[in-house]
Design a protein around this motif. Sequence first.
Motif, PDB file in Angstrom:
ATOM      1  N   LYS A  56       0.806  -1.282  -0.159  1.00 29.20           N
ATOM      2  CA  LYS A  56       0.161  -0.103   0.041  1.00 29.20           C
ATOM      3  C   LYS A  56       1.021   1.245  -0.117  1.00 29.20           C
ATOM      4  O   LYS A  56       0.421   2.344  -0.108  1.00 29.20           O
ATOM      5  N   TYR A  57       2.243   1.236   0.167  1.00 34.19           N
ATOM      6  CA  TYR A  57       3.154   2.343   0.189  1.00 34.19           C
ATOM      7  C   TYR A  57       3.723   2.389  -1.202  1.00 34.19           C
ATOM      8  O   TYR A  57       3.640   1.517  -1.820  1.00 34.19           O
ATOM      9  N   LYS A  58       3.957   3.594  -1.467  1.00 30.12           N
ATOM     10  CA  LYS A  58       4.682   3.908  -2.658  1.00 30.12           C
ATOM     11  C   LYS A  58       5.949   3.053  -2.732  1.00 30.12           C
ATOM     12  O   LYS A  58       6.718   2.886  -1.963  1.00 30.12           O
ATOM     13  N   ALA A  59       6.417   2.655  -3.881  1.00 23.22           N
ATOM     14  CA  ALA A  59       7.634   1.959  -3.987  1.00 23.22           C
ATOM     15  C   ALA A  59       8.723   2.889  -3.613  1.00 23.22           C
ATOM     16  O   ALA A  59       8.714   4.076  -3.812  1.00 23.22           O
ATOM     17  N   GLU A  60       9.902   2.158  -3.199  1.00 23.77           N
ATOM     18  CA  GLU A  60      11.063   2.705  -2.719  1.00 23.77           C
ATOM     19  C   GLU A  60      10.750   3.839  -1.338  1.00 23.77           C
ATOM     20  O   GLU A  60      11.739   4.539  -1.101  1.00 23.77           O
ATOM     21  N   THR A  61       9.872   3.366  -0.593  1.00 16.96           N
ATOM     22  CA  THR A  61       9.619   4.291   0.614  1.00 16.96           C
ATOM     23  C   THR A  61      10.590   3.436   1.723  1.00 16.96           C
ATOM     24  O   THR A  61      10.040   2.228   1.888  1.00 16.96           O
ATOM     25  N   PRO A  62      11.281   3.885   2.248  1.00 21.53           N
ATOM     26  CA  PRO A  62      12.004   3.276   3.508  1.00 21.53           C
ATOM     27  C   PRO A  62      11.355   2.901   4.505  1.00 21.53           C
ATOM     28  O   PRO A  62      10.684   3.790   5.244  1.00 21.53           O
ATOM     29  N   MET A  63      11.158   1.533   4.758  1.00 17.53           N
ATOM     30  CA  MET A  63      10.307   1.092   5.626  1.00 17.53           C
ATOM     31  C   MET A  63      11.123   0.469   6.934  1.00 17.53           C
ATOM     32  O   MET A  63      12.076  -0.255   6.511  1.00 17.53           O
ATOM     33  N   ALA A  64      11.086   0.699   8.235  1.00 16.19           N
ATOM     34  CA  ALA A  64      12.004   0.252   9.315  1.00 16.19           C
ATOM     35  C   ALA A  64      11.174  -1.115   9.704  1.00 16.19           C
ATOM     36  O   ALA A  64       9.889  -1.208   9.646  1.00 16.19           O
ATOM     37  N   VAL A  65      11.795  -2.292   9.785  1.00 16.78           N
ATOM     38  CA  VAL A  65      11.242  -3.545   9.960  1.00 16.78           C
ATOM     39  C   VAL A  65      12.123  -3.990  11.131  1.00 16.78           C
ATOM     40  O   VAL A  65      13.386  -4.031  11.178  1.00 16.78           O
ATOM     41  N   THR A  66      11.452  -4.614  12.183  1.00 14.43           N
ATOM     42  CA  THR A  66      12.069  -5.343  13.294  1.00 14.43           C
ATOM     43  C   THR A  66      11.825  -6.911  13.129  1.00 14.43           C
ATOM     44  O   THR A  66      10.562  -7.505  13.137  1.00 14.43           O
ATOM     45  N   ILE A  67      12.858  -7.793  12.938  1.00 11.04           N
ATOM     46  CA  ILE A  67      12.481  -9.112  12.513  1.00 11.04           C
ATOM     47  C   ILE A  67      13.100  -9.609  13.925  1.00 11.04           C
ATOM     48  O   ILE A  67      14.198  -9.742  14.600  1.00 11.04           O
ATOM     49  N   THR A  68      12.334 -10.580  14.574  1.00  6.35           N
ATOM     50  CA  THR A  68      12.653 -11.546  15.776  1.00  6.35           C
ATOM     51  C   THR A  68      12.858 -13.027  15.149  1.00  6.35           C
ATOM     52  O   THR A  68      11.903 -13.519  14.733  1.00  6.35           O
ATOM     53  N   ALA A  69      14.314 -13.264  15.347  1.00  4.71           N
ATOM     54  CA  ALA A  69      14.603 -14.745  15.014  1.00  4.71           C
ATOM     55  C   ALA A  69      14.595 -15.519  16.073  1.00  4.71           C
ATOM     56  O   ALA A  69      15.199 -15.246  16.989  1.00  4.71           O
ATOM     57  N   PHE A  70      13.829 -16.747  15.915  1.00  5.23           N
ATOM     58  CA  PHE A  70      13.895 -17.859  16.889  1.00  5.23           C
ATOM     59  C   PHE A  70      14.809 -18.962  16.613  1.00  5.23           C
ATOM     60  O   PHE A  70      15.420 -19.092  15.381  1.00  5.23           O
ATOM     61  N   THR A  71      15.149 -19.817  17.546  1.00  6.32           N
ATOM     62  CA  THR A  71      16.105 -20.735  17.579  1.00  6.32           C
ATOM     63  C   THR A  71      15.905 -21.765  16.708  1.00  6.32           C
ATOM     64  O   THR A  71      16.496 -22.334  16.096  1.00  6.32           O
ATOM     65  N   ASP A  72      14.609 -21.934  16.370  1.00  6.01           N
ATOM     66  CA  ASP A  72      13.990 -23.209  15.649  1.00  6.01           C
ATOM     67  C   ASP A  72      13.826 -22.557  14.252  1.00  6.01           C
ATOM     68  O   ASP A  72      13.196 -23.025  13.171  1.00  6.01           O
ATOM     69  N   ASN A  73      14.631 -21.462  13.655  1.00  3.72           N
ATOM     70  CA  ASN A  73      14.674 -20.881  12.309  1.00  3.72           C
ATOM     71  C   ASN A  73      13.269 -20.580  11.900  1.00  3.72           C
ATOM     72  O   ASN A  73      13.245 -20.357  10.623  1.00  3.72           O
ATOM     73  N   THR A  74      12.465 -20.033  12.841  1.00  2.00           N
ATOM     74  CA  THR A  74      11.246 -19.109  12.417  1.00  2.00           C
ATOM     75  C   THR A  74      11.515 -17.897  13.007  1.00  2.00           C
ATOM     76  O   THR A  74      12.258 -17.577  13.676  1.00  2.00           O
ATOM     77  N   PHE A  75      10.814 -16.905  12.303  1.00  4.50           N
ATOM     78  CA  PHE A  75      10.676 -15.641  12.568  1.00  4.50           C
ATOM     79  C   PHE A  75       9.459 -14.788  12.546  1.00  4.50           C
ATOM     80  O   PHE A  75       8.397 -15.394  12.292  1.00  4.50           O
ATOM     81  N   GLU A  76       9.208 -13.801  13.464  1.00  5.33           N
ATOM     82  CA  GLU A  76       8.150 -12.889  13.453  1.00  5.33           C
ATOM     83  C   GLU A  76       8.801 -11.367  12.904  1.00  5.33           C
ATOM     84  O   GLU A  76      10.163 -10.993  13.317  1.00  5.33           O
ATOM     85  N   PHE A  77       8.024 -10.536  12.213  1.00  6.93           N
ATOM     86  CA  PHE A  77       8.416  -9.157  11.969  1.00  6.93           C
ATOM     87  C   PHE A  77       7.271  -8.220  12.166  1.00  6.93           C
ATOM     88  O   PHE A  77       6.191  -8.575  11.962  1.00  6.93           O
ATOM     89  N   THR A  78       7.602  -7.072  12.611  1.00  8.11           N
ATOM     90  CA  THR A  78       6.742  -5.655  12.378  1.00  8.11           C
ATOM     91  C   THR A  78       7.437  -4.768  11.671  1.00  8.11           C
ATOM     92  O   THR A  78       8.589  -4.520  11.462  1.00  8.11           O
ATOM     93  N   VAL A  79       6.425  -4.183  10.879  1.00  6.17           N
ATOM     94  CA  VAL A  79       6.768  -3.229   9.999  1.00  6.17           C
ATOM     95  C   VAL A  79       6.590  -1.697  10.415  1.00  6.17           C
ATOM     96  O   VAL A  79       5.020  -1.740  11.020  1.00  6.17           O
TER      97      VAL A  79
END
Length: 155
Positions: A56-79
């Motif tokens: 929904k954002y214009k292309a090339e808009t810089p988005m801050a993302v925080t990725i939480t990596a778990f030890t079982d090689n899965t992840f969650e992220f917030t934008v």
Amino acid sequence: MATLKEILTRRPVAATIRLTVPAGAAKPAPPVGPALGQYRLNLMAFCKDFNARTQKYKAETPMAVTITAFTDNTFEFTVKSPSVTWYLKKAAGIDTGSGRPGHVSASTITVKHVYEIAKIKQSDPYCQYMSLESISKSIIGTANSMGIKVQKELD
């Protein structure tokens, strides 16, 4: 307080990764690839999810993302929405702020611009409980430190 069941079902966190990625343009190339690859996370799954969330954002808009990596090689992220400085530079029509804020004015914006930026930033997880007035004051302070003057109306 967390219950015993919640404590036992928590997944151990391997790392918290913070990146700035252009909206809708996440690719397994740098900076995303090396950052996620060292924790053996699925790059393509992240890229598809991120691009879907940010379409929904214009292309090339810089988005801050925080990725939480778990030890079982899965992840969650917030934008998060783009930074206040990016919005201020777009509203003022400049590429960089003033080299000497307070002495040299880089540009001017109106209070209406500040209000619109505050409404967008209020949807961020960290600002959702703040009032529009307090977010606006923070944005005005950021504008002053960039050398952007805030006026009631442009002349």
